[in-house]
Design a protein around this motif. Sequence first.
Motif, PDB file in Angstrom:
ATOM      1  N   ALA A 140       0.836  -1.203   0.000  1.00  0.00           N
ATOM      2  CA  ALA A 140       0.000   0.000   0.000  1.00  0.00           C
ATOM      3  C   ALA A 140       0.869   1.251   0.000  1.00  0.00           C
ATOM      4  O   ALA A 140       1.895   1.306   0.679  1.00  0.00           O
ATOM      5  CB  ALA A 140      -0.909  -0.003   1.223  1.00  0.00           C
ATOM      6  N   LEU A 141       0.456   2.247  -0.770  1.00  0.00           N
ATOM      7  CA  LEU A 141       1.161   3.525  -0.820  1.00  0.00           C
ATOM      8  C   LEU A 141       0.204   4.625  -0.362  1.00  0.00           C
ATOM      9  O   LEU A 141      -0.822   4.861  -0.998  1.00  0.00           O
ATOM     10  CB  LEU A 141       1.650   3.829  -2.237  1.00  0.00           C
ATOM     11  N   ALA A 142       0.535   5.265   0.743  1.00  0.00           N
ATOM     12  CA  ALA A 142      -0.231   6.394   1.257  1.00  0.00           C
ATOM     13  C   ALA A 142       0.760   7.535   1.457  1.00  0.00           C
ATOM     14  O   ALA A 142       1.142   7.876   2.576  1.00  0.00           O
ATOM     15  CB  ALA A 142      -0.929   6.025   2.564  1.00  0.00           C
ATOM     16  N   VAL A 143       1.227   8.081   0.344  1.00  0.00           N
ATOM     17  CA  VAL A 143       2.282   9.088   0.352  1.00  0.00           C
ATOM     18  C   VAL A 143       1.806  10.282  -0.459  1.00  0.00           C
ATOM     19  O   VAL A 143       1.489  10.144  -1.639  1.00  0.00           O
ATOM     20  CB  VAL A 143       3.591   8.524  -0.254  1.00  0.00           C
ATOM     21  N   ASP A 144       1.771  11.453   0.181  1.00  0.00           N
ATOM     22  CA  ASP A 144       1.277  12.639  -0.507  1.00  0.00           C
ATOM     23  C   ASP A 144       2.333  13.429  -1.271  1.00  0.00           C
ATOM     24  O   ASP A 144       2.086  13.789  -2.414  1.00  0.00           O
ATOM     25  CB  ASP A 144       0.554  13.570   0.465  1.00  0.00           C
TER      26      ASP A 144
ATOM     27  N   GLY B 251       3.080  -1.373   3.851  1.00  0.00           N
ATOM     28  CA  GLY B 251       2.672  -0.095   3.304  1.00  0.00           C
ATOM     29  C   GLY B 251       3.758   0.943   3.514  1.00  0.00           C
ATOM     30  O   GLY B 251       4.625   0.789   4.377  1.00  0.00           O
ATOM     31  N   ILE B 252       3.695   1.989   2.712  1.00  0.00           N
ATOM     32  CA  ILE B 252       4.622   3.113   2.829  1.00  0.00           C
ATOM     33  C   ILE B 252       3.786   4.363   3.006  1.00  0.00           C
ATOM     34  O   ILE B 252       2.830   4.592   2.261  1.00  0.00           O
ATOM     35  CB  ILE B 252       5.505   3.243   1.565  1.00  0.00           C
ATOM     36  N   THR B 253       4.143   5.174   3.994  1.00  0.00           N
ATOM     37  CA  THR B 253       3.383   6.385   4.277  1.00  0.00           C
ATOM     38  C   THR B 253       4.288   7.448   4.882  1.00  0.00           C
ATOM     39  O   THR B 253       5.502   7.295   4.915  1.00  0.00           O
ATOM     40  CB  THR B 253       2.189   6.063   5.200  1.00  0.00           C
ATOM     41  N   THR B 254       3.665   8.518   5.357  1.00  0.00           N
ATOM     42  CA  THR B 254       4.355   9.601   6.049  1.00  0.00           C
ATOM     43  C   THR B 254       3.669   9.829   7.392  1.00  0.00           C
ATOM     44  O   THR B 254       2.559   9.338   7.623  1.00  0.00           O
ATOM     45  CB  THR B 254       4.296  10.906   5.226  1.00  0.00           C
TER      46      THR B 254
ATOM     47  N   GLY C 199      -3.468  -2.841   9.996  1.00  0.00           N
ATOM     48  CA  GLY C 199      -3.500  -4.102   9.274  1.00  0.00           C
ATOM     49  C   GLY C 199      -2.271  -4.349   8.418  1.00  0.00           C
ATOM     50  O   GLY C 199      -2.019  -5.472   8.005  1.00  0.00           O
ATOM     51  N   ALA C 200      -1.511  -3.312   8.154  1.00  0.00           N
ATOM     52  CA  ALA C 200      -0.292  -3.437   7.354  1.00  0.00           C
ATOM     53  C   ALA C 200       0.901  -3.005   8.195  1.00  0.00           C
ATOM     54  O   ALA C 200       0.757  -2.252   9.152  1.00  0.00           O
ATOM     55  CB  ALA C 200      -0.387  -2.567   6.092  1.00  0.00           C
ATOM     56  N   ASP C 201       2.074  -3.488   7.822  1.00  0.00           N
ATOM     57  CA  ASP C 201       3.324  -3.055   8.447  1.00  0.00           C
ATOM     58  C   ASP C 201       3.747  -1.782   7.714  1.00  0.00           C
ATOM     59  O   ASP C 201       4.281  -1.853   6.607  1.00  0.00           O
ATOM     60  CB  ASP C 201       4.378  -4.154   8.300  1.00  0.00           C
ATOM     61  N   TRP C 202       3.484  -0.623   8.314  1.00  0.00           N
ATOM     62  CA  TRP C 202       3.719   0.666   7.661  1.00  0.00           C
ATOM     63  C   TRP C 202       5.153   1.142   7.853  1.00  0.00           C
ATOM     64  O   TRP C 202       5.637   1.225   8.976  1.00  0.00           O
ATOM     65  CB  TRP C 202       2.757   1.725   8.191  1.00  0.00           C
ATOM     66  N   LEU C 203       5.803   1.461   6.766  1.00  0.00           N
ATOM     67  CA  LEU C 203       7.114   2.104   6.779  1.00  0.00           C
ATOM     68  C   LEU C 203       6.843   3.603   6.666  1.00  0.00           C
ATOM     69  O   LEU C 203       6.314   4.065   5.648  1.00  0.00           O
ATOM     70  CB  LEU C 203       7.963   1.620   5.608  1.00  0.00           C
ATOM     71  N   VAL C 204       7.162   4.346   7.718  1.00  0.00           N
ATOM     72  CA  VAL C 204       6.889   5.786   7.755  1.00  0.00           C
ATOM     73  C   VAL C 204       8.144   6.515   7.271  1.00  0.00           C
ATOM     74  O   VAL C 204       9.164   6.546   7.957  1.00  0.00           O
ATOM     75  CB  VAL C 204       6.473   6.242   9.171  1.00  0.00           C
TER      76      VAL C 204
END
Length: 140
Positions: free
Chosen positions: A56-60, A95-98, A108-113
């Motif tokens: 998952a990508l949640a990156v603005d 997932g990747i996020t900020t 639910g996902a292992d988020w890489l911030v």
Amino acid sequence: MSTVVTAPADNVIQLRRPSGAPIAAGQLADADLDRWANRLARLLLARGAEAGERIALAVDPRIEAVVAEAAVRKIGAIPVSLTDGASTAPGAGFGITTKARRAELTDGADWLVLDDRSTLQRYLVSSDAPLVAAELRAVS
């Protein structure tokens, strides 16, 4: 400062742009994108991400989003952009996020911030060299 890649690896991501056009402020040269994506790909591999997985990508910020998608593709995974209001991507274990987006996302996902201090420290010391087959097989 720009660098010239004289013998690029097979997994170098090439961006399309008009021939000879200068790179505008806020844009990445192909070689820069490739190096940044290599670093991020290594962080994903270290977390256990594998080829074929949905990430998952949640990156603005646009540049960070482009780098994140390139990194996911480099390891052979499937980038899944979250739509507005979505808190996760079905079937995505990573997932990747900020920091700005993390609070709205499920666990639910292992988020890489990306902008987390510990992520930045690992990112800055990881290699930006092209990924080699042994690195990709090591997690498969």
